[in-house]
Every structure is written in structure tokens, then in C-alpha cells.
Design a protein around this motif. Sequence first.
Motif, mmCIF file in Angstrom:
data_model
loop_
_atom_site.group_PDB
_atom_site.id
_atom_site.type_symbol
_atom_site.label_atom_id
_atom_site.label_comp_id
_atom_site.label_asym_id
_atom_site.label_seq_id
_atom_site.Cartn_x
_atom_site.Cartn_y
_atom_site.Cartn_z
ATOM 1 N N THR A 19 0.867 -1.186 0.000
ATOM 2 C CA THR A 19 0.000 0.000 0.000
ATOM 3 C C THR A 19 0.903 1.236 0.000
ATOM 4 O O THR A 19 1.020 1.948 1.006
ATOM 5 C CB THR A 19 -0.927 -0.015 1.236
ATOM 6 N N PRO A 20 1.563 1.506 -1.135
ATOM 7 C CA PRO A 20 2.586 2.556 -1.167
ATOM 8 C C PRO A 20 2.051 3.960 -0.893
ATOM 9 O O PRO A 20 2.769 4.777 -0.319
ATOM 10 C CB PRO A 20 3.188 2.441 -2.573
ATOM 11 N N ASP A 21 0.823 4.244 -1.263
ATOM 12 C CA ASP A 21 0.298 5.591 -1.015
ATOM 13 C C ASP A 21 0.146 5.867 0.476
ATOM 14 O O ASP A 21 0.427 6.967 0.948
ATOM 15 C CB ASP A 21 -1.033 5.812 -1.742
ATOM 16 N N ALA A 22 -0.288 4.867 1.220
ATOM 17 C CA ALA A 22 -0.392 5.029 2.678
ATOM 18 C C ALA A 22 0.994 5.229 3.273
ATOM 19 O O ALA A 22 1.198 6.103 4.126
ATOM 20 C CB ALA A 22 -1.078 3.817 3.294
ATOM 21 N N TYR A 23 1.963 4.448 2.820
ATOM 22 C CA TYR A 23 3.328 4.579 3.327
ATOM 23 C C TYR A 23 3.914 5.946 2.976
ATOM 24 O O TYR A 23 4.549 6.591 3.816
ATOM 25 C CB TYR A 23 4.210 3.454 2.790
ATOM 26 N N LYS A 24 3.675 6.392 1.756
ATOM 27 C CA LYS A 24 4.184 7.713 1.343
ATOM 28 C C LYS A 24 3.573 8.817 2.200
ATOM 29 O O LYS A 24 4.237 9.808 2.506
ATOM 30 C CB LYS A 24 3.900 7.956 -0.138
ATOM 31 N N ALA A 25 2.321 8.658 2.597
ATOM 32 C CA ALA A 25 1.685 9.637 3.485
ATOM 33 C C ALA A 25 2.398 9.655 4.835
ATOM 34 O O ALA A 25 2.608 10.730 5.416
ATOM 35 C CB ALA A 25 0.201 9.322 3.656
ATOM 36 N N TYR A 26 2.788 8.488 5.357
ATOM 37 C CA TYR A 26 3.551 8.421 6.602
ATOM 38 C C TYR A 26 4.907 9.107 6.438
ATOM 39 O O TYR A 26 5.364 9.812 7.337
ATOM 40 C CB TYR A 26 3.762 6.965 7.022
ATOM 41 N N VAL A 27 5.550 8.887 5.310
ATOM 42 C CA VAL A 27 6.849 9.518 5.057
ATOM 43 C C VAL A 27 6.695 11.037 5.013
ATOM 44 O O VAL A 27 7.517 11.767 5.584
ATOM 45 C CB VAL A 27 7.492 8.966 3.766
ATOM 46 N N ARG A 28 5.647 11.523 4.368
ATOM 47 C CA ARG A 28 5.405 12.973 4.353
ATOM 48 C C ARG A 28 5.163 13.498 5.758
ATOM 49 O O ARG A 28 5.669 14.553 6.147
ATOM 50 C CB ARG A 28 4.226 13.321 3.434
ATOM 51 N N ALA A 29 4.391 12.759 6.540
ATOM 52 C CA ALA A 29 4.143 13.156 7.933
ATOM 53 C C ALA A 29 5.459 13.174 8.710
ATOM 54 O O ALA A 29 5.708 14.104 9.497
ATOM 55 C CB ALA A 29 3.145 12.214 8.583
ATOM 56 N N TRP A 137 5.376 14.088 18.934
ATOM 57 C CA TRP A 137 5.150 13.737 17.526
ATOM 58 C C TRP A 137 6.238 12.810 16.997
ATOM 59 O O TRP A 137 5.960 11.888 16.221
ATOM 60 C CB TRP A 137 5.033 14.988 16.659
ATOM 61 N N VAL A 138 7.490 13.032 17.406
ATOM 62 C CA VAL A 138 8.565 12.117 16.989
ATOM 63 C C VAL A 138 8.263 10.710 17.501
ATOM 64 O O VAL A 138 8.373 9.725 16.761
ATOM 65 C CB VAL A 138 9.949 12.613 17.482
ATOM 66 N N ALA A 139 7.860 10.603 18.768
ATOM 67 C CA ALA A 139 7.548 9.289 19.345
ATOM 68 C C ALA A 139 6.359 8.635 18.652
ATOM 69 O O ALA A 139 6.381 7.432 18.367
ATOM 70 C CB ALA A 139 7.299 9.420 20.846
ATOM 71 N N ILE A 140 5.325 9.407 18.367
ATOM 72 C CA ILE A 140 4.159 8.869 17.659
ATOM 73 C C ILE A 140 4.570 8.363 16.278
ATOM 74 O O ILE A 140 4.170 7.270 15.851
ATOM 75 C CB ILE A 140 3.057 9.943 17.530
ATOM 76 N N THR A 141 5.392 9.139 15.594
ATOM 77 C CA THR A 141 5.799 8.792 14.235
ATOM 78 C C THR A 141 6.637 7.516 14.208
ATOM 79 O O THR A 141 6.380 6.612 13.405
ATOM 80 C CB THR A 141 6.563 9.960 13.597
ATOM 81 N N ILE A 142 7.633 7.417 15.096
ATOM 82 C CA ILE A 142 8.465 6.213 15.079
ATOM 83 C C ILE A 142 7.664 5.001 15.539
ATOM 84 O O ILE A 142 7.880 3.890 15.049
ATOM 85 C CB ILE A 142 9.774 6.385 15.874
ATOM 86 N N ASN A 143 6.711 5.193 16.443
ATOM 87 C CA ASN A 143 5.835 4.077 16.818
ATOM 88 C C ASN A 143 5.107 3.533 15.587
ATOM 89 O O ASN A 143 5.001 2.318 15.410
ATOM 90 C CB ASN A 143 4.823 4.516 17.887
ATOM 91 N N ALA A 144 4.609 4.417 14.737
ATOM 92 C CA ALA A 144 3.910 3.978 13.522
ATOM 93 C C ALA A 144 4.858 3.225 12.590
ATOM 94 O O ALA A 144 4.511 2.149 12.079
ATOM 95 C CB ALA A 144 3.298 5.178 12.804
ATOM 96 N N PHE A 145 6.058 3.770 12.381
ATOM 97 C CA PHE A 145 7.017 3.095 11.508
ATOM 98 C C PHE A 145 7.455 1.759 12.103
ATOM 99 O O PHE A 145 7.675 0.793 11.369
ATOM 100 C CB PHE A 145 8.218 3.987 11.205
ATOM 101 N N ASN A 146 7.584 1.693 13.434
ATOM 102 C CA ASN A 146 7.907 0.410 14.073
ATOM 103 C C ASN A 146 6.872 -0.635 13.722
ATOM 104 O O ASN A 146 7.208 -1.784 13.392
ATOM 105 C CB ASN A 146 7.952 0.550 15.593
ATOM 106 N N ARG A 147 5.609 -0.269 13.802
ATOM 107 C CA ARG A 147 4.558 -1.246 13.527
ATOM 108 C C ARG A 147 4.604 -1.722 12.079
ATOM 109 O O ARG A 147 4.433 -2.909 11.793
ATOM 110 C CB ARG A 147 3.179 -0.690 13.858
ATOM 111 N N VAL A 148 4.850 -0.807 11.149
ATOM 112 C CA VAL A 148 4.970 -1.196 9.740
ATOM 113 C C VAL A 148 6.120 -2.187 9.569
ATOM 114 O O VAL A 148 5.970 -3.233 8.939
ATOM 115 C CB VAL A 148 5.166 0.047 8.834
ATOM 116 N N SER A 149 7.267 -1.875 10.152
ATOM 117 C CA SER A 149 8.440 -2.740 9.992
ATOM 118 C C SER A 149 8.279 -4.071 10.706
ATOM 119 O O SER A 149 8.649 -5.125 10.177
ATOM 120 C CB SER A 149 9.695 -2.028 10.498
ATOM 121 N N ILE A 150 7.729 -4.046 11.912
ATOM 122 C CA ILE A 150 7.551 -5.288 12.667
ATOM 123 C C ILE A 150 6.564 -6.214 11.963
ATOM 124 O O ILE A 150 6.833 -7.401 11.777
ATOM 125 C CB ILE A 150 7.093 -4.988 14.110
ATOM 126 N N LEU A 151 5.424 -5.677 11.564
ATOM 127 C CA LEU A 151 4.409 -6.524 10.931
ATOM 128 C C LEU A 151 4.806 -6.967 9.527
ATOM 129 O O LEU A 151 4.351 -8.003 9.045
ATOM 130 C CB LEU A 151 3.059 -5.817 10.934
#
Length: 159
Positions: A19-29, A137-151
Motif C-alpha cells: 500500500t505505497p500511497d499510505a506509506y508515502k503519506a507516513y513519510v510525508r508526515a 510527535w517524533v515518538a508517535i511517528t516512530i511508533n507507527a514506523f515500528n509497527r509497519v516494519s515489525i508486521l
Amino acid sequence: MSDAVAATAGQRIFLDRQTPDAYKAYVRAARTVRAAADEAGLGRTLVELVNLRVSQLNGCASCLDVHTRAALAAGDTPRRLGVLAAWRDTELFTPRERAALALAEATTHPADADGQERAYAEAREVLDDAALSAVIWVAITINAFNRVSILSKHPVRQD
């Protein structure tokens, strides 16, 4: 490991590719959060300490690899990074860094209401509104990326 678990272990999808569009939105965030952290004067080393501590708590090998490299590139030391998991038991971290780390942990484990209140109160003593918001916000953001990478089971590869 059960047969069903073993059978699905090799069938993981990389969420960022599926789902690259969702991931790109996270990267923009994440870019927006990084800009806010810069504007708040957090500095790269503090941001990377937060990224690393949250990734330690979540057990995200991929993010630990990425952010260890980033922390070293930003000028942090192997010694400090080596004791980061026990930051409370050392004097290697500044009061500002300690406040940010406590706040990052409280953001990662929000169910600990008392701990969250203590961390927030301590952070208010050394961080202004912009810095406090940026750390969260940094903590929230890395938490989201952690979940993407872990799952996704993103691998850590040899160089």
C-alpha cells in the motif's frame, strides 16, 4: 512454533510496498515532524535518541538499525547508544534528553497514566511547548514506523 504460524511466517507482505500511497503519506508526515523538531531546536541526536528508545521498547530491529546509524552520523557516541536502554541509571544524558526519553516512553505506553503524568510534568520543566509537542510527535511517528516494519518483518541485512 505451530505449523500454521510457520506456514504464514514466510508469507508476510511488506506493508510499505503493498500500500505505497499510505506509506508515502507516513513519510510525508515524518518529514513534517522532523521539520517541527528542527524548528523546536531538538537537534538530530535528541530526535534519534527518541527514535531509538521507542524502537527498543517496541523491539523493531529494522528501525533500531536505521536509527543507530542515524544517531552515529548525527554525532552521538557508541557508549551512549549502548546504555540507552538503561538511560535512567546513567548520567550520560542531559536533563533535556532525559525528559524527552521519559516522554517518548510515556507516549509508547499510554496505558500507564501515572507514568505519563510524571513524564509530562518533568518534560514541562525543561521543554517549551514547541519542543514538548515535537518530542511527542517524533515518538508517535516512530511508533507507527515500528509497527509497519515489525508486521512486515523488514530484515536487517549485513552490509
